[in-house]
Write an enzyme that holds these catalytic residues in place. Structure first.
Site, PDB file in Angstrom:
ATOM      1  N   ASP A  15       0.816  -1.217   0.000  1.00  0.00           N
ATOM      2  CA  ASP A  15       0.000   0.000   0.000  1.00  0.00           C
ATOM      3  C   ASP A  15       0.849   1.266   0.000  1.00  0.00           C
ATOM      4  OD1 ASP A  15      -2.300  -1.635   0.211  1.00  0.00           O
ATOM      5  OD2 ASP A  15      -1.957  -1.771   2.372  1.00  0.00           O
ATOM      6  N   LYS A  18       2.141   2.134  -5.091  1.00  0.00           N
ATOM      7  CA  LYS A  18       2.860   1.658  -6.288  1.00  0.00           C
ATOM      8  C   LYS A  18       2.025   1.812  -7.550  1.00  0.00           C
ATOM      9  CE  LYS A  18       3.412  -2.401  -4.486  1.00  0.00           C
ATOM     10  NZ  LYS A  18       2.896  -2.119  -3.139  1.00  0.00           N
ATOM     11  N   GLY A  42      -3.865  -4.353  -4.372  1.00  0.00           N
ATOM     12  CA  GLY A  42      -4.893  -3.367  -4.725  1.00  0.00           C
ATOM     13  C   GLY A  42      -4.195  -2.128  -5.237  1.00  0.00           C
ATOM     14  N   HIS A  43      -4.024  -2.056  -6.542  1.00  0.00           N
ATOM     15  CA  HIS A  43      -3.282  -0.937  -7.127  1.00  0.00           C
ATOM     16  C   HIS A  43      -4.255   0.109  -7.664  1.00  0.00           C
ATOM     17  CE1 HIS A  43       0.490  -3.664  -7.670  1.00  0.00           C
ATOM     18  NE2 HIS A  43       0.203  -3.384  -6.421  1.00  0.00           N
ATOM     19  N   GLN A 231       2.499  -5.932  -3.163  1.00  0.00           N
ATOM     20  CA  GLN A 231       2.752  -5.906  -1.722  1.00  0.00           C
ATOM     21  C   GLN A 231       4.084  -5.172  -1.452  1.00  0.00           C
ATOM     22  OE1 GLN A 231       1.748  -9.291  -2.984  1.00  0.00           O
ATOM     23  NE2 GLN A 231      -0.276  -8.498  -2.691  1.00  0.00           N
TER      24      GLN A 231
HETATM   25  P1  IMP Z   1      -2.496 -12.626   2.077  1.00  0.00           P
HETATM   26  O1  IMP Z   1      -1.516 -12.084   1.096  1.00  0.00           O
HETATM   27  O2  IMP Z   1      -3.925 -12.403   1.698  1.00  0.00           O
HETATM   28  O3  IMP Z   1      -2.208 -14.048   2.424  1.00  0.00           O
HETATM   29  O4  IMP Z   1      -2.330 -11.820   3.466  1.00  0.00           O
HETATM   30  C1  IMP Z   1      -1.146 -11.934   4.271  1.00  0.00           C
HETATM   31  C2  IMP Z   1      -0.782 -10.580   4.883  1.00  0.00           C
HETATM   32  O5  IMP Z   1      -0.353  -9.704   3.831  1.00  0.00           O
HETATM   33  C3  IMP Z   1      -1.956  -9.880   5.558  1.00  0.00           C
HETATM   34  O6  IMP Z   1      -1.460  -9.147   6.664  1.00  0.00           O
HETATM   35  C4  IMP Z   1      -2.448  -8.928   4.481  1.00  0.00           C
HETATM   36  O7  IMP Z   1      -3.133  -7.831   5.029  1.00  0.00           O
HETATM   37  C5  IMP Z   1      -1.145  -8.524   3.834  1.00  0.00           C
HETATM   38  N1  IMP Z   1      -1.312  -8.097   2.437  1.00  0.00           N
HETATM   39  C6  IMP Z   1      -1.522  -8.868   1.350  1.00  0.00           C
HETATM   40  N2  IMP Z   1      -1.616  -8.136   0.240  1.00  0.00           N
HETATM   41  C7  IMP Z   1      -1.439  -6.868   0.622  1.00  0.00           C
HETATM   42  C8  IMP Z   1      -1.390  -5.626  -0.103  1.00  0.00           C
HETATM   43  O8  IMP Z   1      -1.516  -5.547  -1.327  1.00  0.00           O
HETATM   44  N3  IMP Z   1      -1.189  -4.514   0.645  1.00  0.00           N
HETATM   45  C9  IMP Z   1      -1.003  -4.572   1.994  1.00  0.00           C
HETATM   46  N4  IMP Z   1      -1.028  -5.697   2.696  1.00  0.00           N
HETATM   47  C10 IMP Z   1      -1.245  -6.836   2.018  1.00  0.00           C
END
Ligand code: IMP
Length: 432
Positions: A15, A18, A42-43, A231
């Site tokens: 977040d 990017k 989430g871009h 991420q």
């Molecule tokens: P997962 O990727 O859904 O398995 O989540 C694992 C961890 O990564 C959690 O704490 C999510 O909130 C975090 N996470 C996954 N994708 C994002 C992202 O695009 N932005 C911020 N945090 C993320």
């Protein structure tokens, strides 16, 4: 080997903004590639629509370059592809006038996120809510786990129905003990999974390709490639704040592994850093602010998840960890985003080291067993009172904001090359 390529990576917990940065550079490249993660990303991109109205795109799985009509986009083998999200996004952008057919390609070995993965994740996140990771519930972890277990189904498997049935049978047989506790007959039925995948098979078939081969060819044709990270480094499965991480390699190694390309291909590596820190989900966060300042950052930064809508945790910028994550990915320049969110604060704190057991770490380990217990060591800087929102010239920033940027450069030893001062495409400073 071409060095005019560009790589954009997040250096915090995701977040960082990017999406806007990738969008900004997408107009100067031929190809945009995703190499890790999936629809958990989430871009957000804000562009001028008809009659100068702003219009927003939130992309989860699609490479951000897809909204540029001349750009070809690739989803590499390191990504996990949820067919439901894929076509929701493609249908959405199509309905908004973006023609993507013939411009989007998916590697044969990209693993598919299946309904079983989402159901298993929901179950395991609910077993012990105190120890939940607070994932995005997009099925990311279970899909990568099944990939490692060699029972996953890949995009290429959709092209051959006999092979697909075979892979489905194997998948359901091996997962049966786990699926049975979900008490949903549909999830344990090979026929139902085949029925679910069949409509996607037809549509995905046309996009299948060998991404490594295509990118190698593009490079020899002098095409310029943008590698789009997802991420942030602190969420890297192997190098981040484990277990509070995602399940893919979000640092530079994920690029080579996720695309089958050799080191050197990355070109300029821009590390994107938000002017403060946020994280969604659980896990250590040394500079977290649980007070009115944290609330203020959340409100003015609109810090609510683009994928889940969850409020993000907020805190001061942690340059000790950024020093480390920038080093890990060989970052050559920094992009500071959301500088305008700090407008109007009297004082801004920046973490320059972590203290653990009376020892100072200016290159702190990310092991969460330590990170949960460290004390952040702060430098206090004067805030600025005049707005920076929308400024496009570095010299026009208030002096305290310029000092903030210079402090970042000095502390981590890397140049800040760009600054984002708002969500619109134009709110961007290029520092020459
Ligand atoms: P997962 O990727 O859904 O398995 O989540 C694992 C961890 O990564 C959690 O704490 C999510 O909130 C975090 N996470 C996954 N994708 C994002 C992202 O695009 N932005 C911020 N945090 C993320």
């Amino acid at each position: 080997m071409s060095v005019s390529n560009i790589t954009i990576l997040g250096l915090q917990w995701g977040d960082e903004g990017k999406g806007k940065v990738v969008d900004r550079f997408s107009s100067n490249v031929d190809i945009v590639v995703r190499f890790c993660g999936g629809a958990n990303a989430g871009h957000t991109v804000v562009v001028d629509g008809p009659e100068k109205n702003e219009t927003q795109f939130i992309l989860h799985l699609l490479p951000t370059g897809i909204i540029h009509p001349e750009v070809r986009c690739f989803i590499g083998a390191g990504v996990v592809c949820d067919p439901v999200s894929l076509f929701e996004e493609l249908d959405d952008i199509k309905s908004r006038g973006i023609d993507w057919e013939g411009r989007l390609f998916i590697d044969y070995t990209t693993h598919l996120v299946l309904p079983q993965h989402k159901a298993c994740e929901k179950y395991s996140e609910n077993i012990n809510t105190k120890k939940a990771l607070a994932t995005t519930l997009r099925g990311i972890g279970p899909t990568y786990a099944d990939k490692a277990d060699r029972i996953g189904i890949t995009a290429g498997d959709l092209a051959d129905d006999d092979r697909l049935r075979d892979r489905i049978d194997n998948f359901i047989k091996k997962k049966k003990p786990f699926l049975s506790i979900l008490h949903d007959q549909n999830l344990s039925s090979p026929e139902k999974l085949h029925e679910f995948l069949k409509p996607y098979a037809y549509r995905i078939k046309a996009m299948l390709t060998d991404v490594t081969f295509e990118l190698r060819k593009a490079i020899s044709d002098n095409k310029r490639i943008l590698f789009e990270g997802a991420q942030g480094a602190l969420l890297d499965i192997g190098l981040g704040t484990y277990p509070y991480v995602t399940s893919s390699n979000t640092t530079i190694g994920g690029l080579f592994y996720g695309l089958g390309l050799p080191p050197g291909i990355q070109g300029e590596v821009l590390g994107v850093v938000k002017a403060y820190t946020t994280r969604v989900g659980n896990g250590p966060f040394p500079t977290e602010l649980k007070d009115a300042t944290g609330e203020r950052l959340r409100k003015s930064g609109d810090e609510f998840g683009a994928t889940t809508g969850r409020p993000r945790r907020t805190g001061w910028l942690d340059l000790a960890t950024v020093r480390r994550t920038a080093f890990m990915s060989g970052v050559t320049g920094i992009v500071i985003t959301k500088l305008d969110v700090l407008d109007g604060l009297d004082q801004i704190k920046v973490c320059i080291a972590h203290r653990y057991n009376n020892t100072l770490f200016d290159f702190p380990p990310l092991y969460s067993g330590f990170m949960e217990k460290v004390e952040p060591i702060y430098e206090k800087l004067k805030g600025w009172q005049s707005p920076t929102a929308g400024i496009t010239d570095f010299e026009k920033l208030p002096v305290e904001a310029k000092n903030y940027i210079k402090f970042i450069e000095k502390t981590i030893g890397l140049p800040v090359k760009y600054i984002s001062t708002g969500s619109n495409r134009k709110a961007f400073i290029e520092i020459s």
